[in-house]
Design an enzyme around this catalytic site. Structure first.
Site, PDB file in Angstrom:
ATOM      1  N   ASP A  10       0.848  -1.189   0.000  1.00  0.00           N
ATOM      2  CA  ASP A  10       0.000   0.000   0.000  1.00  0.00           C
ATOM      3  C   ASP A  10       0.884   1.238   0.000  1.00  0.00           C
ATOM      4  O   ASP A  10       2.098   1.159   0.254  1.00  0.00           O
ATOM      5  CB  ASP A  10      -0.917   0.019   1.226  1.00  0.00           C
ATOM      6  CG  ASP A  10      -1.847   1.227   1.245  1.00  0.00           C
ATOM      7  OD1 ASP A  10      -2.446   1.517   0.189  1.00  0.00           O
ATOM      8  OD2 ASP A  10      -1.968   1.881   2.292  1.00  0.00           O
ATOM      9  N   SER A  11       0.260   2.382  -0.237  1.00  0.00           N
ATOM     10  CA  SER A  11       0.996   3.640  -0.236  1.00  0.00           C
ATOM     11  C   SER A  11       1.351   4.098   1.172  1.00  0.00           C
ATOM     12  O   SER A  11       2.179   4.999   1.335  1.00  0.00           O
ATOM     13  CB  SER A  11       0.160   4.730  -0.915  1.00  0.00           C
ATOM     14  OG  SER A  11      -1.038   4.964  -0.197  1.00  0.00           O
ATOM     15  N   CYS A  73      -4.436  -1.223  -2.003  1.00  0.00           N
ATOM     16  CA  CYS A  73      -4.458   0.187  -2.364  1.00  0.00           C
ATOM     17  C   CYS A  73      -5.303   0.329  -3.622  1.00  0.00           C
ATOM     18  O   CYS A  73      -5.043  -0.354  -4.621  1.00  0.00           O
ATOM     19  CB  CYS A  73      -3.028   0.687  -2.625  1.00  0.00           C
ATOM     20  SG  CYS A  73      -2.897   2.348  -3.292  1.00  0.00           S
ATOM     21  N   GLU A 152      -2.967   9.737   7.196  1.00  0.00           N
ATOM     22  CA  GLU A 152      -1.508   9.670   7.189  1.00  0.00           C
ATOM     23  C   GLU A 152      -0.885  10.581   8.248  1.00  0.00           C
ATOM     24  O   GLU A 152       0.182  10.299   8.782  1.00  0.00           O
ATOM     25  CB  GLU A 152      -0.964  10.039   5.804  1.00  0.00           C
ATOM     26  CG  GLU A 152      -1.193   8.971   4.739  1.00  0.00           C
ATOM     27  CD  GLU A 152      -0.375   7.708   4.978  1.00  0.00           C
ATOM     28  OE1 GLU A 152       0.780   7.811   5.418  1.00  0.00           O
ATOM     29  OE2 GLU A 152      -0.896   6.605   4.716  1.00  0.00           O
ATOM     30  N   CYS A 184     -10.938   3.614  -0.947  1.00  0.00           N
ATOM     31  CA  CYS A 184      -9.542   3.798  -0.549  1.00  0.00           C
ATOM     32  C   CYS A 184      -9.377   3.077   0.772  1.00  0.00           C
ATOM     33  O   CYS A 184     -10.230   3.212   1.663  1.00  0.00           O
ATOM     34  CB  CYS A 184      -9.207   5.284  -0.397  1.00  0.00           C
ATOM     35  SG  CYS A 184      -7.544   5.611   0.258  1.00  0.00           S
ATOM     36  N   HIS A 186      -7.570   3.655   3.160  1.00  0.00           N
ATOM     37  CA  HIS A 186      -7.429   4.562   4.303  1.00  0.00           C
ATOM     38  C   HIS A 186      -8.787   4.890   4.931  1.00  0.00           C
ATOM     39  O   HIS A 186      -8.882   5.172   6.125  1.00  0.00           O
ATOM     40  CB  HIS A 186      -6.769   5.878   3.870  1.00  0.00           C
ATOM     41  CG  HIS A 186      -5.309   5.792   3.602  1.00  0.00           C
ATOM     42  ND1 HIS A 186      -4.801   5.136   2.512  1.00  0.00           N
ATOM     43  CD2 HIS A 186      -4.235   6.289   4.270  1.00  0.00           C
ATOM     44  CE1 HIS A 186      -3.482   5.237   2.515  1.00  0.00           C
ATOM     45  NE2 HIS A 186      -3.108   5.931   3.565  1.00  0.00           N
TER      46      HIS A 186
END
Length: 281
Positions: A10-11, A73, A152, A184, A186
């Site tokens: 994932d990012s 992701c 993040e 997403c 996140h």
């Protein structure tokens, strides 16, 4: 082959929502996770650039040895899923198709909302996948790049978050959207704030949860799943890597996974390669 871990990429932090589901649903399996926090978020980047990064993460895991790859992701899935599936000899799972199937199953009005990064929304992959499965669906897509930044930067509990979410999700209020895809990985970390804004009548699709259902099916299909007996003889392991700050990542992962023992290895980006300079804990 079945003794190898499942690889997750994932990012940044978002893929931990998928890992959490894996630890719940597949307790016999080992996992290895790479978060590319140094280059997060992926959303504003071109899909060509994201594909390059995804291949770097993938090649690192291939060297470590994995039996399945999960692109945890949405932007990475849109950029590289087809390419990886055509190239790799192991099963590759993305997070978009599973979320689409769950949304179609859930909706009663046929009006589905999708939120994701700019890159994911611009790719049209959710819209195309949903309409390919059912042309009668009404799809409404909204990019919500701020949500990734909030996660993040670990600002989920900031009082200002509610106003940000309310402003971004305004297009979904007052219409017949009854299912909202969190496009997403996140976003499930902000699930409560999102639910508070759209209301209890809108069902939220967690693509991570749905993805692990697919992973479980594929493990069985390819005879790659480990039994409880095998797990007792060789207990499953968890390895975490980040291209960002390992201490910050560990703090976040420990809280989200409710496991104070999580240790995170730092990775260094050297040209086209990711280098683990700390092979021992």
């Amino acid at each position: 082959m079945k003794h190898l871990p499942i690889g997750f990429i994932d990012s940044g932090y978002g893929g931990l929502t998928v890992v959490k589901q894996s630890l719940r649903q597949l307790p016999n399996e080992s996992i290895i996770y790479v978060g590319d926090n140094a280059r997060a978020p992926y959303g504003p980047r071109s899909l060509t650039e994201v594909k390059q990064y995804i291949w770097q993460l993938t090649n690192f895991l291939r060297e470590k040895g994995i039996k399945m790859l999960v692109i945890a992701c949405n932007t990475g899935t849109a950029a590289a899923l087809d390419d990886l599936r055509q190239t790799l000899a192991i099963p590759v799972v993305g997070v978009i198709h599973s979320g689409c199937r769950a949304a179609i199953k859930q909706t009663k009005t046929g009006h589905i909302g999708v939120i994701g990064t700019q890159g994911t929304i611009d790719s049209g992959m959710y819209r195309d996948t949903l309409q390919e499965k059912s042309a009668k669906l009404n799809i409404q897509s909204v990019a919500a790049p701020e949500f990734v930044e909030i996660v993040e930067q670990n600002q989920i509990e900031d009082p200002a978050v509610h106003d940000i979410v309310q402003k971004r999700l305004a297009p979904f209020i007052g219409n017949d959207v009854d299912t909202l895809v969190l496009g997403c990985t996140h976003y499930p970390l902000m699930k409560q704030a999102i639910q508070d804004v759209v209301g209890s009548s809108v069902y939220l699709i967690d693509s991570g949860r749905e993805t692990i259902n697919e992973v479980s099916t594929l493990l069985d299909y390819f005879h790659l799943s480990r039994s409880a007996e095998e797990a007792a003889a060789a207990p499953p392991t968890q390895q975490f890597y980040t291209t960002g700050n390992p201490r910050l990542f560990a703090r976040f992962a420990q809280k989200w996974l409710n496991d104070g023992s999580v240790y995170v290895h730092p990775l260094e980006i050297k040209g086209e390669y990711l280098v683990d300079n700390h092979t021992n804990r």
